[in-house]
Design a protein around this motif. Structure first.
Motif, mmCIF file in Angstrom:
data_model
loop_
_atom_site.group_PDB
_atom_site.id
_atom_site.type_symbol
_atom_site.label_atom_id
_atom_site.label_comp_id
_atom_site.label_asym_id
_atom_site.label_seq_id
_atom_site.Cartn_x
_atom_site.Cartn_y
_atom_site.Cartn_z
ATOM 1 N N LEU A 146 70.787 -58.449 77.989
ATOM 2 C CA LEU A 146 71.178 -59.911 78.424
ATOM 3 C C LEU A 146 72.651 -60.060 77.716
ATOM 4 O O LEU A 146 73.514 -60.638 78.278
ATOM 5 C CB LEU A 146 70.112 -60.815 77.889
ATOM 6 N N HIS A 147 72.552 -59.712 76.241
ATOM 7 C CA HIS A 147 74.002 -59.984 75.802
ATOM 8 C C HIS A 147 75.116 -58.974 76.451
ATOM 9 O O HIS A 147 76.284 -59.425 76.068
ATOM 10 C CB HIS A 147 73.727 -59.410 74.112
ATOM 11 N N ALA A 148 74.820 -57.999 77.200
ATOM 12 C CA ALA A 148 75.822 -57.225 77.609
ATOM 13 C C ALA A 148 76.314 -58.043 79.074
ATOM 14 O O ALA A 148 77.249 -57.396 79.556
ATOM 15 C CB ALA A 148 75.461 -55.744 77.906
ATOM 16 N N VAL A 149 75.676 -59.176 79.539
ATOM 17 C CA VAL A 149 75.936 -59.449 81.066
ATOM 18 C C VAL A 149 77.309 -60.274 80.734
ATOM 19 O O VAL A 149 77.374 -60.899 79.862
ATOM 20 C CB VAL A 149 74.850 -60.436 81.417
ATOM 21 N N ASP A 150 78.197 -59.822 81.589
ATOM 22 C CA ASP A 150 79.618 -60.812 81.720
ATOM 23 C C ASP A 150 79.322 -62.116 82.108
ATOM 24 O O ASP A 150 79.087 -62.200 83.522
ATOM 25 C CB ASP A 150 80.500 -60.082 82.267
ATOM 26 N N PRO A 151 79.533 -63.236 81.387
ATOM 27 C CA PRO A 151 79.077 -64.471 82.068
ATOM 28 C C PRO A 151 79.842 -64.777 83.360
ATOM 29 O O PRO A 151 79.332 -65.555 84.116
ATOM 30 C CB PRO A 151 79.508 -65.683 80.821
ATOM 31 N N GLU A 152 81.134 -64.349 83.308
ATOM 32 C CA GLU A 152 82.209 -64.997 84.490
ATOM 33 C C GLU A 152 81.797 -64.311 85.660
ATOM 34 O O GLU A 152 81.850 -64.543 86.559
ATOM 35 C CB GLU A 152 83.656 -64.552 83.839
ATOM 36 N N ALA A 153 81.352 -62.702 85.381
ATOM 37 C CA ALA A 153 80.844 -62.001 86.589
ATOM 38 C C ALA A 153 79.786 -62.631 87.208
ATOM 39 O O ALA A 153 79.582 -62.337 88.430
ATOM 40 C CB ALA A 153 80.715 -60.635 85.996
ATOM 41 N N VAL A 154 78.703 -63.404 86.604
ATOM 42 C CA VAL A 154 77.624 -63.935 87.249
ATOM 43 C C VAL A 154 77.633 -65.385 87.547
ATOM 44 O O VAL A 154 76.768 -66.337 87.625
ATOM 45 C CB VAL A 154 76.351 -63.416 86.143
ATOM 46 N N GLY A 155 79.027 -66.161 87.320
ATOM 47 C CA GLY A 155 79.172 -67.422 87.731
ATOM 48 C C GLY A 155 78.752 -68.465 86.351
ATOM 49 O O GLY A 155 78.637 -69.349 86.871
ATOM 50 N N LEU A 156 78.706 -67.902 85.395
ATOM 51 C CA LEU A 156 78.263 -68.795 84.097
ATOM 52 C C LEU A 156 79.469 -68.831 83.085
ATOM 53 O O LEU A 156 79.061 -69.172 81.897
ATOM 54 C CB LEU A 156 77.133 -68.072 83.425
ATOM 55 N N ARG A 157 80.821 -68.647 83.491
ATOM 56 C CA ARG A 157 81.911 -68.951 82.633
ATOM 57 C C ARG A 157 81.821 -70.353 81.874
ATOM 58 O O ARG A 157 82.359 -70.361 80.635
ATOM 59 C CB ARG A 157 83.229 -68.521 83.516
ATOM 60 N N GLN A 204 81.996 -66.370 63.970
ATOM 61 C CA GLN A 204 81.024 -66.037 65.217
ATOM 62 C C GLN A 204 81.530 -64.683 65.909
ATOM 63 O O GLN A 204 82.575 -64.246 66.117
ATOM 64 C CB GLN A 204 81.506 -67.190 66.062
ATOM 65 N N SER A 205 80.340 -64.044 66.474
ATOM 66 C CA SER A 205 80.565 -62.929 67.017
ATOM 67 C C SER A 205 81.080 -63.190 68.621
ATOM 68 O O SER A 205 81.167 -64.435 68.908
ATOM 69 C CB SER A 205 79.322 -62.323 67.314
ATOM 70 N N PRO A 206 81.523 -62.283 69.303
ATOM 71 C CA PRO A 206 82.294 -62.660 70.564
ATOM 72 C C PRO A 206 81.108 -63.150 71.397
ATOM 73 O O PRO A 206 79.992 -62.795 71.272
ATOM 74 C CB PRO A 206 82.640 -61.220 71.206
ATOM 75 N N SER A 207 81.420 -64.228 72.190
ATOM 76 C CA SER A 207 80.461 -64.943 72.979
ATOM 77 C C SER A 207 79.916 -64.040 74.018
ATOM 78 O O SER A 207 80.240 -63.366 74.580
ATOM 79 C CB SER A 207 81.097 -66.183 73.392
ATOM 80 N N SER A 208 78.516 -64.527 74.276
ATOM 81 C CA SER A 208 77.636 -63.883 75.495
ATOM 82 C C SER A 208 76.628 -65.062 75.791
ATOM 83 O O SER A 208 76.555 -65.992 75.306
ATOM 84 C CB SER A 208 77.011 -62.722 74.851
ATOM 85 N N ILE A 209 75.842 -64.613 76.877
ATOM 86 C CA ILE A 209 74.645 -65.418 77.164
ATOM 87 C C ILE A 209 73.723 -65.364 76.017
ATOM 88 O O ILE A 209 73.303 -64.185 75.500
ATOM 89 C CB ILE A 209 74.032 -64.858 78.643
#
Length: 184
Positions: free
Chosen positions: A59-70, A115-120
């Motif tokens: 889940l944390h490896a999913v790129d939010p922008e790539a799945v429309g969640l930017r 803060q760590s790099p942002s993810s879902i």
């Protein structure tokens, strides 16, 4: 990512009294009672724990922008907002003074890490919020997404540790089983 497919969204609160959505059926097992967990042999217990962690890593490896969640959340300042929100919720329901909590909030505020790099972020990731396949060979779906956002993924890890610690200490960590007659 193992999730149920979204089928429909109803934004009209007149239908059920609130907006709601409909998800596809996922056939699976939720390990939501101590007896369910105690019945697992050691190899299966280990495998389910590994699957729980591996799915969170995925889940944390999913790129939010790539799945429309930017624009799904506001990652900047996420940790500080979490401390304020949880402290405010405690204060709103406090039944007796707990000076140690105020000291903890002060400590968290003054020693907050970068803060760590942002993810879902799931926001409530735990054993009872995943469904395993019927044979427990993998996770069929992650459920209970209403607290999901973009933020620091280590908050999901920390919450998973909290739930594990509570269960090890005999604290409540399972959800009651709902019967159709219980209502919602």
């Amino acid at each position: 990512m193992p999730v149920a497919d979204a089928i429909a969204l109803c934004e009209d609160p007149d239908v059920l009294g609130a907006q709601f959505y409909l998800m596809s059926f996922v056939d699976g097992v939720v390990l939501d009672h101590p007896a369910d967990i105690a019945g697992l042999d050691p190899a299966t217990a280990r495998r389910t724990c590994e699957q729980l962690v591996d799915t969170l890593v995925d889940l944390h490896a999913v790129d939010p922008e790539a799945v429309g969640l930017r624009d799904f959340g506001r990652p900047a300042g996420f940790l500080a907002r979490q401390v304020r929100r949880w402290h405010g919720q405690w204060q709103a329901s406090e039944t007796e003074p707990r000076p140690e909590l105020a000291a903890l909030v002060e400590r968290l505020t003054t020693t907050m890490p970068e803060q760590s790099p942002s993810s879902i972020v799931h926001g409530d990731y735990r054993l009872t919020n995943v469904m395993f396949g019927l044979d427990l060979s993998g996770i069929a779906a992650v459920v209970d997404w209403e607290m999901a956002t973009l933020g620091d993924p280590l908050t999901d890890v920390g919450l998973l540790v909290v739930y594990q610690t509570l269960s090890a200490e005999g604290g409540e960590f399972v959800m009651p089983r709902m019967r159709p007659t219980d209502g919602f």
